[in-house]
Design a protein around this motif. Structure first.
Motif, PDB file in Angstrom:
ATOM      1  N   VAL A 175       0.858  -1.180   0.000  1.00 26.15           N
ATOM      2  CA  VAL A 175       0.000   0.000   0.000  1.00 26.15           C
ATOM      3  C   VAL A 175       0.900   1.237   0.000  1.00 26.15           C
ATOM      4  O   VAL A 175       1.791   1.368   0.837  1.00 26.15           O
ATOM      5  N   ASP A 176       0.649   2.105  -0.963  1.00 23.89           N
ATOM      6  CA  ASP A 176       1.409   3.354  -1.071  1.00 23.89           C
ATOM      7  C   ASP A 176       0.788   4.352  -0.088  1.00 23.89           C
ATOM      8  O   ASP A 176      -0.345   4.786  -0.289  1.00 23.89           O
ATOM      9  N   VAL A 177       1.496   4.667   0.973  1.00 24.67           N
ATOM     10  CA  VAL A 177       0.953   5.585   1.987  1.00 24.67           C
ATOM     11  C   VAL A 177       1.870   6.792   2.101  1.00 24.67           C
ATOM     12  O   VAL A 177       3.080   6.645   2.262  1.00 24.67           O
ATOM     13  N   GLU A 178       1.277   7.973   2.017  1.00 23.48           N
ATOM     14  CA  GLU A 178       2.052   9.194   2.197  1.00 23.48           C
ATOM     15  C   GLU A 178       2.141   9.531   3.681  1.00 23.48           C
ATOM     16  O   GLU A 178       1.151   9.465   4.395  1.00 23.48           O
TER      17      GLU A 178
ATOM     18  N   VAL B 103      -6.132   3.989  -6.388  1.00 23.90           N
ATOM     19  CA  VAL B 103      -6.517   5.044  -7.330  1.00 23.90           C
ATOM     20  C   VAL B 103      -5.258   5.749  -7.855  1.00 23.90           C
ATOM     21  O   VAL B 103      -5.113   5.980  -9.058  1.00 23.90           O
ATOM     22  N   VAL B 104      -4.346   6.061  -6.951  1.00 21.93           N
ATOM     23  CA  VAL B 104      -3.128   6.758  -7.364  1.00 21.93           C
ATOM     24  C   VAL B 104      -2.313   5.877  -8.317  1.00 21.93           C
ATOM     25  O   VAL B 104      -1.770   6.358  -9.312  1.00 21.93           O
ATOM     26  N   MET B 105      -2.271   4.589  -8.040  1.00 16.30           N
ATOM     27  CA  MET B 105      -1.541   3.670  -8.916  1.00 16.30           C
ATOM     28  C   MET B 105      -2.136   3.689 -10.324  1.00 16.30           C
ATOM     29  O   MET B 105      -1.407   3.726 -11.320  1.00 16.30           O
ATOM     30  N   LYS B 106      -3.455   3.685 -10.405  1.00 16.78           N
ATOM     31  CA  LYS B 106      -4.092   3.698 -11.721  1.00 16.78           C
ATOM     32  C   LYS B 106      -3.898   5.044 -12.413  1.00 16.78           C
ATOM     33  O   LYS B 106      -3.778   5.107 -13.634  1.00 16.78           O
ATOM     34  N   MET B 107      -3.873   6.119 -11.645  1.00 15.84           N
ATOM     35  CA  MET B 107      -3.589   7.431 -12.244  1.00 15.84           C
ATOM     36  C   MET B 107      -2.202   7.433 -12.870  1.00 15.84           C
ATOM     37  O   MET B 107      -1.991   7.906 -13.981  1.00 15.84           O
ATOM     38  N   ARG B 108      -1.238   6.900 -12.136  1.00 18.41           N
ATOM     39  CA  ARG B 108       0.131   6.837 -12.650  1.00 18.41           C
ATOM     40  C   ARG B 108       0.191   5.977 -13.902  1.00 18.41           C
ATOM     41  O   ARG B 108       0.886   6.295 -14.861  1.00 18.41           O
ATOM     42  N   ASP B 109      -0.526   4.853 -13.858  1.00 20.23           N
ATOM     43  CA  ASP B 109      -0.549   3.954 -15.007  1.00 20.23           C
ATOM     44  C   ASP B 109      -1.065   4.711 -16.236  1.00 20.23           C
ATOM     45  O   ASP B 109      -0.479   4.634 -17.324  1.00 20.23           O
ATOM     46  N   TYR B 110      -2.134   5.453 -16.048  1.00 21.48           N
ATOM     47  CA  TYR B 110      -2.722   6.189 -17.167  1.00 21.48           C
ATOM     48  C   TYR B 110      -1.748   7.235 -17.698  1.00 21.48           C
ATOM     49  O   TYR B 110      -1.486   7.326 -18.896  1.00 21.48           O
ATOM     50  N   LEU B 111      -1.219   8.039 -16.791  1.00 24.29           N
ATOM     51  CA  LEU B 111      -0.361   9.149 -17.233  1.00 24.29           C
ATOM     52  C   LEU B 111       0.934   8.633 -17.837  1.00 24.29           C
ATOM     53  O   LEU B 111       1.364   9.061 -18.903  1.00 24.29           O
TER      54      LEU B 111
ATOM     55  N   GLN C 225       3.379  14.725 -11.509  1.00 23.29           N
ATOM     56  CA  GLN C 225       3.967  14.425 -10.218  1.00 23.29           C
ATOM     57  C   GLN C 225       2.827  14.362  -9.209  1.00 23.29           C
ATOM     58  O   GLN C 225       1.922  15.194  -9.250  1.00 23.29           O
ATOM     59  N   ILE C 226       2.858  13.358  -8.353  1.00 18.11           N
ATOM     60  CA  ILE C 226       1.953  13.384  -7.201  1.00 18.11           C
ATOM     61  C   ILE C 226       2.728  14.184  -6.162  1.00 18.11           C
ATOM     62  O   ILE C 226       3.605  13.659  -5.484  1.00 18.11           O
TER      63      ILE C 226
END
Lengths: 664, 664
Positions: free
Chosen positions: A224-227, B209-217, B276-277
């Protein structure tokens, strides 16, 4: 822009994975063509005069003014009408504009007919690095004019229309890879420096490697990617943490050096597997090749042993390694700390070459040479050497004197140099002091051959090993600069170093102990009872990952019992435990066994791409002195701005300034 | 641990994409079984007593002590020997231990035979939230004892062995979702609060969600993930930037509010597509539901128009939207700023319900009611209302008085309340002032029906619209708390708001202009000449993304010509251009047309999961006052620690402290 179509491509095919699609340049166009046909294209009214352009759906030219990138066109495209956008690399003989983007170069043919005179003069008047859009038709270059060295060298684009976005003014340096720029000029105009193909490649490779790392951790291994926050509380002994004043008088945040506490608290929180590509901060003043902010791949797992983390990292690197850098083999070789110090004189050995440390204590055990006997008579005394192959021929007298001088000033050690002559005899001040049998034994033990040089030191293990470890690396560099091939520049030697001591004597107070790594590292299970009796003998469940002689990662299994953590902090390290009371309390409320690692991303990528400095894999690095030369940061602030934070500048006295200058 | 096998799984199958594999819980085991068979298993000598465990290669139980997670076992597994690790959720009648991990619960059966008395007493003595490892055999629960409400409710695990990792001491609150805790207690013991299934789900959904955003971008659209520095120079007017003292006396970094300058410089650098996140910082003191550090999805593209960025974001959200939240339709609806203000009284309308603002200026144009006539006679004067359906029945007199009071104190406006009786007549102090025809016209224009209430205000457009926009939302909440279903809690209404004014009059000096968003936004092409003649009329190429009435993103096409940027900064905004000289210089050295957007990730995810606060989607948030209640940050520092940064605390006087308290 009036030519832009007033259509919107309504649905993006998000389910499709097109990762590899657009990387295959010539094939991608037809694939995208098919995608386009499948798209539901619908006219929409566009009330504010700006419409969604009918460009590709995915890939590097999607949603853009261009139809193709400048590195993409091949003979397959001949006859196609294309639009390219980019920078003017150069103009040739009023005939060609060479247009550049991040993918490469395309030759634009300037039409010469009278009817196109407007277009011709617009193109011919361009300055280099101006930004334009060109529409035209792809054609084969005339026979004999192909450029085999250029991926688009078969074709050229006959310009039919140009839009000039921006005319470039005079530049401080040319954007050509062969133009050498000073480091400070590069940093000041970083936005120009980044246009070089090398920097473009470095940033793109970094992005791709990180993406694959995330894919592995998140999608393959269930992490899990956690900030975690960067405005935090000062950690005990956190002398290298930047401080951030808050609007409450006298109250400060700190920027942490790593998310260490948070990652452990996430394990207590039951997150099970955490990772983060984490921004970290370290205020070290101006150490070479360090940055005040840097990035680490931060990982923590519950219910795992040391071997599990090591396997995970091996899988991670294998998964994310760029294919063009060749495959890497797992598992990586593992070496104990004691073995690394013994053979290489350092805890991060460069195992790409041999030249190991050789213990000569036995050889000289009966020696009557005074300085050797004296060294060996002391506890921890030793005589050791490295044998530099060919060094007798390749090292000049001046070089050898410099090595001796460095040994003296940096390590406080005398260095004995023994050259092996072509006839096998020694050339050294030591020669006349050594008997034939000792000489024979020396040559046999070191394996020294005619033409080699032995660099030999006598003294305490604690200084002799690091000295010879240092000379080993320096000798390798010297040999390589003499043209000897010692290390394959395309080789990647990964190495785990394990079984570190958990504590080391403090440098200034050797009767007290400090953590070799950090106070949260668990002891080896078989050493855990020694924590209460002989803590200096305890080995830790710590592991360092070394690549080509650089430490690129370090981690450990953590202490998960509050009582053990409290004992280490209070009784062994004599720390104030109240600063970590939240962590101790957390360990007492159901903490699982856990461990993790942090990989230095900047260093890893810089070794991967063969860069000289981590600054070559960071978009906007700081200078040695921590300055941003482009924007001129840090900068002064007004008193009013500081008042909001209830601080004022304490200007140093002249005396203090002098003292500071001396320390530098 | 002695039971752990001394084998190492040498090769991890990194080429395989197993993303969906381990999500199918019952199927995954056999798939992994096959993977295991294909693995090259090799015995290695393990010199330090710790060996690589023979666990799964991929998925959530890889490289771990456990063979399965606590949410995974089904009747298919009956007869399998399994090892589970987790927290004791509760104990039942000395017969069962309910074991929990992040995936769910499993019932562990405690053996009752005399021969297992040691195991029984170990299990029965456990406290809740203790951490254990249990090995046992999966069996079907006896008929009639299945729990249909529990995914693992068909089976139980008969314990054969237990390892107790940590006994949990007394907790400040129970880890059960139905136990309500105070916000401050949750924050102080965040590591316990995060064990709740809701917080586990929120963090995991965010990561996915963030992982899928990165995948898309990255993989679909060819964006490059570039990290930009957070230790930077203060931006002009950056009053909300935290400052970070450096070791140079009087020199400070600032923590930027966004990577705005860097993203534009990356476009000048030819990076073409950046994302960039990004961690961002904003020092706003204690605004509700704001955090001093927050995360934005930061995007910038070259050679693109507004419509391209909008399509990109639509594709991005569609690609990354959690399937269980239902599909989202693109393109999103687009509304002009002027239309949003006219119909909803706000630039981020909640379009999930109607209740629009109704202009009654026409209705009352010939009115002789003094306050209406007076309002309409002024330039920009208006009479407007909202019609709250059923409000006459559902709003109490007290509620209506409170609305009037809020209008008065927050907006300085009188509010007229008109109730429509069951017989269609009005109940209002206004009633006797209105002729029958005006009354009829009022009812017709507003569409008010018996039982409705009209909330009406007369005055300047600049106050009437925001007032009614505010009352519209407040009325919706009041209706919903009376049991009316107005907004579907599972609906997601995305909306683009465009055509914002580029500049607004300064609040304190209305004769001067300030940027409506930021000074880098380009004008609409058709308005660009107005920059030099009537800047207050210029509309910007700015777009805000609104979701359910919250602004979740904003972006713009940027100015890419140095001369235009210089004019805006110097002549319109009267800024000191030397602070941005590096940016102006960059625009002059070949800047492409470019634009981008930033999405507020914390807010987006909180709306996605239906959380009340962004604190519920952040692992370790700060309190309203910017405090970390767990570690007690910010904290005081010693004078010595501050000396390194050449600063000292300027303690406020008693008088200053009082002034500050009053401002709060």
């Amino acid at each position: 822009m009036a030519a832009k179509s007033r259509f919107v491509l309504q649905r993006l095919f998000n389910g499709l994975r097109t990762q590899s699609l657009w990387l295959q340049s010539s094939k991608s166009t037809s694939s995208q063509g098919r995608l386009l046909q499948r798209a539901q294209i619908r006219a929409v009214s566009c009330s504010h005069g700006l419409c969604r352009s009918a460009s590709a759906l995915t890939g590097p030219s999607s949603l853009s003014f261009r139809t193709h990138t400048c590195g993409e066109l091949r003979s397959d495209h001949v006859g196609d009408k294309v639009t390219l956008c980019g920078w003017v690399q150069y103009l040739r003989q009023d005939l060609f504009v060479i247009l550049r983007d991040f993918t490469g170069l395309t030759q634009i043919l300037i039409p010469q007919e009278e009817s196109a005179s407007g277009l011709k003069s617009a193109l011919c008047d361009l300055t280099v690095e101006s930004v334009i859009q060109v529409t035209g038709t792809v054609r084969l270059r005339p026979s004999g004019q192909e450029n085999k060295g250029m991926p688009t060298g078969e074709i050229e684009v006959l310009a039919e229309n140009v839009e000039i976005f921006n005319i470039c003014q005079k530049l401080p340096f040319e954007i050509k890879d062969f133009v050498k720029k000073s480091e400070s000029l590069r940093m000041q105009y970083r936005y120009l420096d980044l246009r070089s193909s090398q920097m473009q490649q470095n940033l793109r490779l970094r992005s791709q490697v990180v993406m694959k790392m995330r894919d592995y951790l998140c999608n393959v291994q269930g992490f899990v990617d956690v900030e975690t926050p960067t405005l935090f509380k000062r950690t005990p002994g956190g002398a290298k943490e930047f401080v951030v004043p808050s609007r409450e008088p006298g109250m400060f945040y700190s920027l942490p050096q790593s998310p260490q506490q948070f990652k452990q608290l996430l394990m207590v929180a039951g997150v099970d597997r955490y990772f983060q590509i984490a921004r970290c901060y370290r205020d070290e003043g101006s150490k070479p090749d360090r940055q005040p902010e840097f990035t680490q791949v931060d990982i923590e797992m519950s219910f795992v042993e040391q071997a599990g983390i090591m396997s995970l990292v091996e899988g991670l690197l294998q998964h994310s390694w760029p294919p063009e850098k060749g495959p890497i083999k797992v598992p990586f070789h593992t070496m104990k700390y004691e073995e690394a110090m013994r053979d290489y004189g350092v805890d991060k050995p460069d195992t790409r070459f041999n030249m190991k440390l050789i213990d000569l204590s036995e050889v000289f055990s009966a020696s009557d040479v005074e300085f050797l006997r004296s060294a060996l008579s002391k506890p921890g005394g030793t005589v050791q050497a490295i044998c530099v192959p060919g060094g007798a021929n390749l090292f000049t007298g001046k070089t050898l004197d410099e090595l001796k001088q460095a040994a003296k000033t940096q390590f406080g050690q005398e260095l004995s140099v023994v050259l092996i002559r072509a006839d096998g005899t020694l050339k050294s001040p030591l020669k006349k002091l050594l008997s034939q049998s000792v000489t024979d034994n020396l040559l046999k033990t070191t394996g020294a051959k005619p033409g080699d040089v032995l660099l030999m030191a006598a003294g305490s293990l604690h200084t002799v090993r690091p000295l010879l470890g240092h000379l080993r690396l320096q000798s390798a560099q010297l040999l390589e600069s003499s043209g000897v091939t010692l290390r394959d520049p395309s080789a990647f030697h990964f190495l785990w170093v394990v079984d570190f001591p958990l504590f080391l004597p403090k440098e200034d107070k050797p009767e007290e102990l400090e953590s070799a790594h950090h106070p949260f590292t668990a002891p080896l299970p078989e050493d855990s009872q020694l924590l209460y009796t002989e803590p200096h003998k305890v080995r830790g469940q710590h592991y360092d990952l070394v690549l080509n002689g650089s430490e690129i990662g370090g981690g450990s299994i953590r202490i998960h019992k509050a009582a053990e953590q409290h004992h280490v902090l209070k009784n062994i390290l004599k720390e104030d435990t109240t600063l970590l009371s939240h962590l101790l309390e957390a360990l007492d409320s159901g903490a699982p066994p856990h461990g993790g690692i942090a990989l230095g991303l900047d260093r890893l990528i810089s070794i991967m791409v063969g860069a000289n400095s981590i600054r070559d894999v960071i978009a906007f690095p700081k200078s040695f002195r921590g300055h941003d030369l482009m924007s001129r940061a840090p900068d002064s602030l007004s008193e009013e701005e500081l008042n909001a934070y209830h601080i004022s500048v304490k200007w140093p006295t002249k005396h203090e300034r002098c003292e500071e200058d001396e320390r530098k």
